[in-house]
Design a protein around this motif. Structure first.
Motif, PDB file in Angstrom:
ATOM      1  N   ARG A  66       0.571   3.489  12.191  1.00  0.00           N
ATOM      2  CA  ARG A  66       1.224   5.103  11.816  1.00  0.00           C
ATOM      3  C   ARG A  66       2.480   5.196  11.189  1.00  0.00           C
ATOM      4  O   ARG A  66       2.771   5.947  10.273  1.00  0.00           O
ATOM      5  CB  ARG A  66       1.343   5.612  13.210  1.00  0.00           C
ATOM      6  N   HIS A  67       3.336   4.091  11.295  1.00  0.00           N
ATOM      7  CA  HIS A  67       4.728   3.896  10.670  1.00  0.00           C
ATOM      8  C   HIS A  67       4.571   3.919   9.505  1.00  0.00           C
ATOM      9  O   HIS A  67       5.150   4.331   8.360  1.00  0.00           O
ATOM     10  CB  HIS A  67       5.264   2.971  11.275  1.00  0.00           C
ATOM     11  N   LEU A  68       3.506   2.931   8.856  1.00  0.00           N
ATOM     12  CA  LEU A  68       3.267   2.632   7.660  1.00  0.00           C
ATOM     13  C   LEU A  68       2.150   3.870   6.774  1.00  0.00           C
ATOM     14  O   LEU A  68       2.448   3.898   5.741  1.00  0.00           O
ATOM     15  CB  LEU A  68       2.226   1.452   7.447  1.00  0.00           C
ATOM     16  N   GLY A  69       1.887   4.896   7.495  1.00  0.00           N
ATOM     17  CA  GLY A  69       1.475   5.926   6.889  1.00  0.00           C
ATOM     18  C   GLY A  69      -0.237   5.941   6.729  1.00  0.00           C
ATOM     19  O   GLY A  69      -0.790   6.396   5.998  1.00  0.00           O
ATOM     20  N   MET A  70      -0.932   4.807   7.595  1.00  0.00           N
ATOM     21  CA  MET A  70      -2.221   4.530   7.384  1.00  0.00           C
ATOM     22  C   MET A  70      -3.058   5.756   7.772  1.00  0.00           C
ATOM     23  O   MET A  70      -2.462   6.786   8.740  1.00  0.00           O
ATOM     24  CB  MET A  70      -2.882   3.285   8.370  1.00  0.00           C
ATOM     25  N   SER A  71      -4.348   5.991   7.373  1.00  0.00           N
ATOM     26  CA  SER A  71      -5.183   7.216   7.948  1.00  0.00           C
ATOM     27  C   SER A  71      -5.664   6.930   9.244  1.00  0.00           C
ATOM     28  O   SER A  71      -5.594   5.895   9.765  1.00  0.00           O
ATOM     29  CB  SER A  71      -6.201   7.444   6.741  1.00  0.00           C
ATOM     30  N   GLU A  72      -6.158   7.862   9.965  1.00  0.00           N
ATOM     31  CA  GLU A  72      -6.523   7.879  11.294  1.00  0.00           C
ATOM     32  C   GLU A  72      -7.766   6.778  11.373  1.00  0.00           C
ATOM     33  O   GLU A  72      -7.996   5.868  12.490  1.00  0.00           O
ATOM     34  CB  GLU A  72      -7.189   9.285  11.742  1.00  0.00           C
TER      35      GLU A  72
ATOM     36  N   ILE B 147      -1.264   7.721  20.272  1.00  0.00           N
ATOM     37  CA  ILE B 147      -0.196   7.379  19.446  1.00  0.00           C
ATOM     38  C   ILE B 147      -0.157   8.341  18.496  1.00  0.00           C
ATOM     39  O   ILE B 147       1.169   8.722  17.820  1.00  0.00           O
ATOM     40  CB  ILE B 147      -0.297   5.804  18.875  1.00  0.00           C
ATOM     41  N   LEU B 148      -1.217   9.012  18.058  1.00  0.00           N
ATOM     42  CA  LEU B 148      -1.029  10.454  17.086  1.00  0.00           C
ATOM     43  C   LEU B 148      -0.249  11.301  17.554  1.00  0.00           C
ATOM     44  O   LEU B 148       0.198  12.163  17.121  1.00  0.00           O
ATOM     45  CB  LEU B 148      -2.305  10.540  16.383  1.00  0.00           C
ATOM     46  N   ARG B 149      -0.609  11.626  19.046  1.00  0.00           N
ATOM     47  CA  ARG B 149       0.048  12.696  19.664  1.00  0.00           C
ATOM     48  C   ARG B 149       1.798  12.507  19.631  1.00  0.00           C
ATOM     49  O   ARG B 149       2.462  13.314  19.519  1.00  0.00           O
ATOM     50  CB  ARG B 149      -0.497  12.952  20.924  1.00  0.00           C
TER      51      ARG B 149
ATOM     52  N   PRO C 167       0.926  -1.254   0.106  1.00  0.00           N
ATOM     53  CA  PRO C 167       0.114   0.044  -0.055  1.00  0.00           C
ATOM     54  C   PRO C 167       0.774   1.193   0.043  1.00  0.00           C
ATOM     55  O   PRO C 167       2.061   1.241   0.455  1.00  0.00           O
ATOM     56  CB  PRO C 167      -0.672  -0.245   1.537  1.00  0.00           C
ATOM     57  N   ARG C 168       0.298   2.180  -0.752  1.00  0.00           N
ATOM     58  CA  ARG C 168       1.474   3.581  -0.706  1.00  0.00           C
ATOM     59  C   ARG C 168       1.115   4.316   0.597  1.00  0.00           C
ATOM     60  O   ARG C 168      -0.188   4.345   1.185  1.00  0.00           O
ATOM     61  CB  ARG C 168       0.673   4.466  -2.004  1.00  0.00           C
ATOM     62  N   ARG C 169       2.184   4.699   1.012  1.00  0.00           N
ATOM     63  CA  ARG C 169       1.926   5.646   2.402  1.00  0.00           C
ATOM     64  C   ARG C 169       1.064   6.813   1.976  1.00  0.00           C
ATOM     65  O   ARG C 169       1.153   7.684   1.024  1.00  0.00           O
ATOM     66  CB  ARG C 169       3.501   6.263   2.716  1.00  0.00           C
ATOM     67  N   LYS C 170      -0.105   7.050   2.754  1.00  0.00           N
ATOM     68  CA  LYS C 170      -0.895   8.159   2.466  1.00  0.00           C
ATOM     69  C   LYS C 170      -0.874   9.389   3.481  1.00  0.00           C
ATOM     70  O   LYS C 170      -0.964  10.543   3.132  1.00  0.00           O
ATOM     71  CB  LYS C 170      -2.410   7.548   2.513  1.00  0.00           C
ATOM     72  N   THR C 171      -0.424   8.921   4.612  1.00  0.00           N
ATOM     73  CA  THR C 171      -0.312   9.979   5.530  1.00  0.00           C
ATOM     74  C   THR C 171       0.989   9.952   6.330  1.00  0.00           C
ATOM     75  O   THR C 171       1.626   9.252   6.554  1.00  0.00           O
ATOM     76  CB  THR C 171      -1.425   9.609   6.941  1.00  0.00           C
ATOM     77  N   THR C 172       1.806  11.197   6.548  1.00  0.00           N
ATOM     78  CA  THR C 172       3.081  11.611   7.137  1.00  0.00           C
ATOM     79  C   THR C 172       2.838  12.355   8.567  1.00  0.00           C
ATOM     80  O   THR C 172       2.016  13.112   8.510  1.00  0.00           O
ATOM     81  CB  THR C 172       3.845  12.494   6.295  1.00  0.00           C
TER      82      THR C 172
ATOM     83  N   SER D 164      10.382  -0.254  12.356  1.00  0.00           N
ATOM     84  CA  SER D 164       9.268   0.715  13.355  1.00  0.00           C
ATOM     85  C   SER D 164       9.795   0.282  14.824  1.00  0.00           C
ATOM     86  O   SER D 164       9.669   1.416  15.499  1.00  0.00           O
ATOM     87  CB  SER D 164       7.961   0.400  13.046  1.00  0.00           C
ATOM     88  N   VAL D 165      10.227  -0.674  15.241  1.00  0.00           N
ATOM     89  CA  VAL D 165      10.275  -1.111  16.569  1.00  0.00           C
ATOM     90  C   VAL D 165      11.652  -0.559  17.082  1.00  0.00           C
ATOM     91  O   VAL D 165      11.845   0.112  17.821  1.00  0.00           O
ATOM     92  CB  VAL D 165      10.212  -2.596  16.708  1.00  0.00           C
ATOM     93  N   GLY D 166      12.716  -0.669  16.160  1.00  0.00           N
ATOM     94  CA  GLY D 166      13.834  -0.237  16.358  1.00  0.00           C
ATOM     95  C   GLY D 166      14.811  -1.035  17.214  1.00  0.00           C
ATOM     96  O   GLY D 166      14.243  -2.316  17.620  1.00  0.00           O
ATOM     97  N   LEU D 167      16.114  -0.833  17.245  1.00  0.00           N
ATOM     98  CA  LEU D 167      16.999  -1.745  17.925  1.00  0.00           C
ATOM     99  C   LEU D 167      16.798  -1.675  19.299  1.00  0.00           C
ATOM    100  O   LEU D 167      16.691  -2.825  19.923  1.00  0.00           O
ATOM    101  CB  LEU D 167      18.444  -1.138  17.565  1.00  0.00           C
ATOM    102  N   TYR D 168      16.912  -0.680  20.128  1.00  0.00           N
ATOM    103  CA  TYR D 168      16.646  -0.740  21.562  1.00  0.00           C
ATOM    104  C   TYR D 168      15.462   0.206  21.706  1.00  0.00           C
ATOM    105  O   TYR D 168      15.719   1.335  22.445  1.00  0.00           O
ATOM    106  CB  TYR D 168      18.171  -0.354  22.118  1.00  0.00           C
TER     107      TYR D 168
END
Length: 418
Positions: A183-189, A147-149, A88-93, A328-332
């Motif tokens: 959110r990381h993938l750019g999904m809408s609310e 999470i959006l904040r 899916p294309r990222r829709k939201t940044t 999205s999770v990251g290393l640490y």
């Protein structure tokens, strides 16, 4: 040059042949199997990774002069076994609206109320009731808003565990982790709210499994395994019988144990038949389960869980989403318990966006012995030559290791930042 979209979709297999190349010759789509320096000195989680973007190449250039890349050979994959090539294309940044510290003040209240409502929801089902869709949606909405904040505050709270309420807390954690991943993938609310609901309700069918099977510490018999695996059918039926529940939640409850290679259950669907939301929840579900103490298995460190997801990409998990989840999770993540190369044990306070392998850490122990005085160090000082490489992180450990519990530090008022 190899088409990276085909590599990610499973059209190519990596061979055992590797070639040494200067970093200036790297291209998107190449698979880096070896570096010219210790992996611990770099921000790369996996010892072997695909170059997905120019940013990945730039990071390799920052740390290495030469690397070894694996050659690839074409392999035909039938259409029904392919994943999405493009995705899916990222829709939201999104940008963080407030600091993690400010969000902590609200997130703790959100988490406590969400945990209470989730336990009530699960208990009602256990007693023979149906899903309270309004309460479930309200729980998810509060998590989405937080999470959006700023996602970091609520995310580290998923590390606070209570084994006595494992199923309810697992459902809530999957909800939170899925929203943050979306959110990381750019999904809408609106998509985030739907995905969060799928995560919250994905395991409700387990409330129809006999407690002696659900909570059995040992290996399940064949009969018990059939009972356990039926939770996806119970979940589908429960949600179908509950007015107003989204169709996506019904599908995820039924399909989150399907696998990309067709070896999952209950229908042995191959990748083309598995929805995007089911693929996402499958990854998040496995990650949260592996990093928690369960009745039949102890928790494993975050990095080990991510390595398993990486290893099983393309067979168990959607490859594109698995790689995105690891990023999205990251290393640490903040709240991680880490062991340094010099034997010091600490708790990650704050991530580092530039040097992902060098967070800020509060040092607590030397091995199993508590330090006389806790000390905060910024591992980014290694890059500046102000700390030795003996302060590099060797490994992560589950919550509770060496008597260190995230909850205790939160009770003291310690704030973790992303």
């Amino acid at each position: 040059m190899t088409d990276f979209r085909q590599v990610k979709a499973g059209f190519y297999d990596k061979s055992k042949r590797s070639v040494k190349v200067p970093v200036g010759e790297l291209r998107v789509g190449m698979f880096v199997s070896r570096l010219d320096r210790d992996w611990l000195e770099t921000p790369f989680l996996m010892q072997g990774f695909l170059l997905e973007s120019q940013d990945d190449i730039d990071t390799v250039i920052d740390y290495c002069e030469h690397v070894w890349i694996d050659a690839v050979q074409p392999k035909w994959v039938p259409p029904e076994e392919r994943g999405n090539i493009e995705g899916p294309r990222r829709k939201t940044t999104y940008i963080n609206k407030i600091s993690a510290q400010d969000e902590h003040r609200q997130a703790m209240g959100v988490f406590r109320e969400a945990r209470r409502l989730t336990k009530t929801l699960v208990d009602d089902i256990r007693l023979g009731g149906t899903i309270n869709n309004d309460e479930a949606k309200a729980t998810v909405k509060s998590c989405v808003d937080s999470i959006l904040r700023n996602p970091d505050a609520l995310l580290w709270m998923t590390k606070i565990r209570n084994q006595d309420n494992y199923t309810a807390e697992h459902c809530l954690n999957v909800c939170i982790l899925a929203i943050a991943f979306g959110r990381h993938l750019g999904m809408s609310e609106a998509e985030l709210e739907k995905l969060g609901l799928c995560g919250l309700l994905h395991d409700v069918g387990k409330m129809r499994i006999p407690p002696e099977v659900l909570n059995k510490p040992g290996k399940l018999t064949e009969k018990e395994w059939k009972q356990m695996s039926a939770h996806v059918i119970h979940g589908r039926n429960l949600l179908l019988a509950s007015p107003g529940v989204a169709n996506a939640a019904v599908d995820v409850a039924y399909s989150h144990h399907e696998r990309m290679d067709g070896k999952g259950y209950p229908r042995k669907l191959k990748s083309a038949g598995i929805s995007e939301f089911s693929r996402i929840i499958s990854i998040v579900d496995a990650y949260d389960a592996m990093t928690a103490n369960r009745c039949y298995a102890p928790a494993i460190p975050t990095t080990q869980a991510l390595k398993i997801i990486y290893k099983d990409r393309g067979t168990h998990f959607d490859e594109r989403l698995a790689l995105a989840f690891i990023k999205s999770v990251g290393l640490y993540p903040p709240g991680s318990i880490v062991e340094l190369k010099n034997g010091l044990i600490g708790l990650v306070l704050e991530g580092n966006k530039r040097y992902r392998h060098l967070p800020k850490v509060i040092l607590l122990n030397q091995g199993s012995e508590p330090l006389q005085k806790e000390k905060i160090i910024d591992l980014a000082q290694i890059e500046a030559g102000k700390l030795s490489k003996e302060h590099l992180i060797r490994d992560t450990m589950p919550d509770g290791s060496h008597g260190i519990f995230v909850q205790e530090f939160r009770n003291k008022g310690l704030v973790f930042k992303g």
